[in-house]
Design an enzyme around this catalytic site. Structure first.
Site: not given
Length: 416
Positions: A86, A159, A227
Site C-alpha cells: 500500500t 486502496k 501509514k
C-alpha cells in the site's frame, strides 16, 4: 519464474500460496526468511535475476523504492513488476520512472488480512495497462479475487480510498465506545445494538478487542493503518478532514508503542484517559508526554541493551548506527563508503517508521576511526542529506563497539 520481495506477515503467506500452486519462486527478505519449496536469494538483484514476474510486498513507499533500486541490476528488461504494497498512486508513478522503459508495472494492493491471505481469499485491486495485466492475471488469482480497476495507479488509488473509509470507521467506533462508557452504557449493550446496524461487522471485531485484557492477534498492524492514513491524507486527500483526525489519533497511539499491535488496540487507546492501566498510553491520552522506545521491524534488531530510537513529543533521538548485519557482524570491512551506505539506509528506515525523513534531521553526530577516510564518508552522506545541512559534530575515536567498524552515526530529528 517469480521473484517475491518482502516476507512480512502477509508476504510470507502469499509467497507460500505461489509455491503451493506449483510456481517456481525465489524469495528475498531484508532479514533472511525461508519458504519451503522456494529458493532464497541474498539480495534483491539476485532474487529477480531471470524472473518474468517480480512481486513486491513491503512496508511503505520508501521501502519499495529502496528495494526496487537494489533489484535493478538483476531485473530483466521485459519483466513485469507487480507492486502489491500500500503505497499510493504518487509512489506508483515514481516507481514507473525508476523502472526500465521496457519493463511492465502493475499496482495490485490487496484488501484482507492474514487469514484471507492464507486461504487465498484476498481482494486484489489491480491497475495497469491491458498488456501488463494480462501477463500477471493468472498469478494474481492465486491470492484471491482479482478486480481490474483501470490504468496504472488506479489500484493504489482505490486502496487508499477504501482504507480511508474502513480505518476511519474503526477509529470512530473506538472513540464512540469510550464515549458510551463515559455515559454509563455497558460496552456489551452498545456493541450489541450496533451489531444490528450496517456497522455490525466492525462492531463484532471491536467486541472481541473490548473483552480482551491484552493485545489480540495482529491481523492488520496499527502502525500500518497509521501509514495508510498518512498516504490517504496527502496530496489529493488533503480535504479528508475526518480521515485526518483518525490519522492523528493513530499516530499518537503508534508513538505510544502500539504500532505493532492489531488496529483494534485503538479501543484501549481511546479509553486510556478513563482507565490509566498503561502509563505511556494514559499519559499521552491526557495530553502529556512520555518517552517511547522505537525498534522498527524494518531494521535488524538491537542486542537488547538499547533501543534504535526514543521518541519524546515531536523529537526523535536515533541511537548510533553501525554497519552490522542481524548477527552483529560488520558489513563492508575496511570499506568506509559501504559502511556509510548501510548506516544511512538504517537511519532512513528508522526515520520513515516515525513519519520523519532526512529533511527533518536537526543534528548529526559522527564517530570515525580515521579522519583520513572522511571524504568517503562525506560523499555518501551528501546523497542523503541533500537540503540545507543540519547542525553536525564529527569526532575521531580510537575504536568503536563493533570490531571492524569504521563509523557510527546518530541523529536527532523532528517529527512532523
Amino acid at each position: 519464474m517469480i521473484a517475491f520481495l518482502g516476507l512480512g506477515r502477509m508476504g510470507a503467506l502469499m509467497a507460500r500460496r505461489l509455491v503451493d500452486a506449483g510456481h517456481q519462486v525465489t524469495v528475498w527478505n531484508r532479514t533472511r526468511k525461508e519458504i519451503s519449496g522456494a529458493a532464497v536469494a541474498a539480495t534483491p538483484a539476485e532474487a529477480v535475476a531471470g524472473a518474468e514476474l517480480v512481486i513486491t510486498m513491503l512496508a511503505d513507499p520508501d521501502a519499495v523504492d529502496a528495494v526496487v533500486r537494489a533489484a535493478l541490476p538483476g531485473l530483466r528488461p521485459d519483466a513485469v513488476v507487480v507492486e502489491m504494497s500500500t503505497i499510493g498512486p504518487d509512489a506508483v508513478a515514481r516507481l514507473r520512472e525508476t523502472l526500465p522503459p521496457g519493463a511492465g508495472l502493475v499496482d495490485a494492493p490487496v484488501l484482507g488480512s492474514v487469514e484471507p491471505a492464507k486461504a487465498g481469499k484476498l481482494a486484489v485491486l489491480a491497475g495497469g495497462s491491458p498488456e501488463d495485466l494480462a501477463r500477471c492475471r493468472d498469478v494474481l488469482a492465486v491470492f484471491g479475487t482479482v478486480r481490474e480497476v483501470g490504468g496504472p495507479g488506479s489500484g493504489a488509488a482505490l486502496k487508499l480510498a477504501v482504507m480511508s473509509a474502513l480505518v476511519s470507521a474503526q477509529v470512530m467506533l473506538a472513540e464512540n465506545l469510550a464515549y458510551a462508557e463515559r455515559l454509563g452504557i455497558a460496552p456489551a449493550t452498545f456493541l450489541d445494538v450496533l451489531a444490528g446496524t450496517p456497522l455490525g461487522a466492525l462492531a463484532d471485531r471491536l467486541a472481541a478487542a473490548a473483552t480482551e485484557r491484552g493485545p489480540v492477534e495482529t491481523r492488520y498492524a496499527l502502525g500500518l493503518a497509521a501509514k495508510d492514513l498518512r498516504l490517504a491524507t496527502g496530496g489529493a486527500g488533503a480535504a479528508q478532514t475526518v480521515t485526518a483526525a483518525a490519522r492523528d489519533l493513530l499516530a499518537a497511539a503508534e508513538a505510544a508503542g502500539l504500532g505493532a499491535q492489531d488496529l483494534t488496540a485503538v479501543v484501549r487507546w481511546a479509553a486510556a484517559a478513563d482507565a490509566p492501566g498503561d502509563a505511556a498510553i494514559g499519559e499521552r491520552a491526557r495530553g502529556g508526554k512520555a518517552a517511547v522506545r522505537i525498534n522498527p521491524s524494518t531494521v535488524a534488531p538491537t542486542n537488547g541493551w538499547y533501543s534504535h530510537a526514543v521518541r519524546f513529543g515531536d523529537l526523535l533521538f536515533v541511537s548510533g548506527q553501525a554497519a552490522a548485519d542481524e548477527h552483529g557482524h560488520v558489513l563492508g570491512e575496511d570499506d568506509m563508503a559501504r559502511q556509510t551506505e548501510h548506516i544511512f539506509e538504517n537511519l532512513r528506515l528508522i526515520l520513515a517508521d516515525q513519519g520523519s525523513s532526512f529533511d527533518d534531521v536537526i543534528h548529526v553526530k559522527s564517530f570515525v576511526t580515521d579522519m583520513e577516510r572522511l571524504a568517503d564518508y562525506g560523499n555518501v552522506r551528501a546523497r542523503y542529506l541533500t537540503g540545507k545541512p543540519p547542525s553536525s559534530t564529527t569526532v575521531e575515536v580510537s575504536r568503536l563497539f563493533l570490531p571492524g567498524a569504521l563509523l557510527e552515526v546518530e541523529v536527532i530529528a523532528a517529527i512532523r
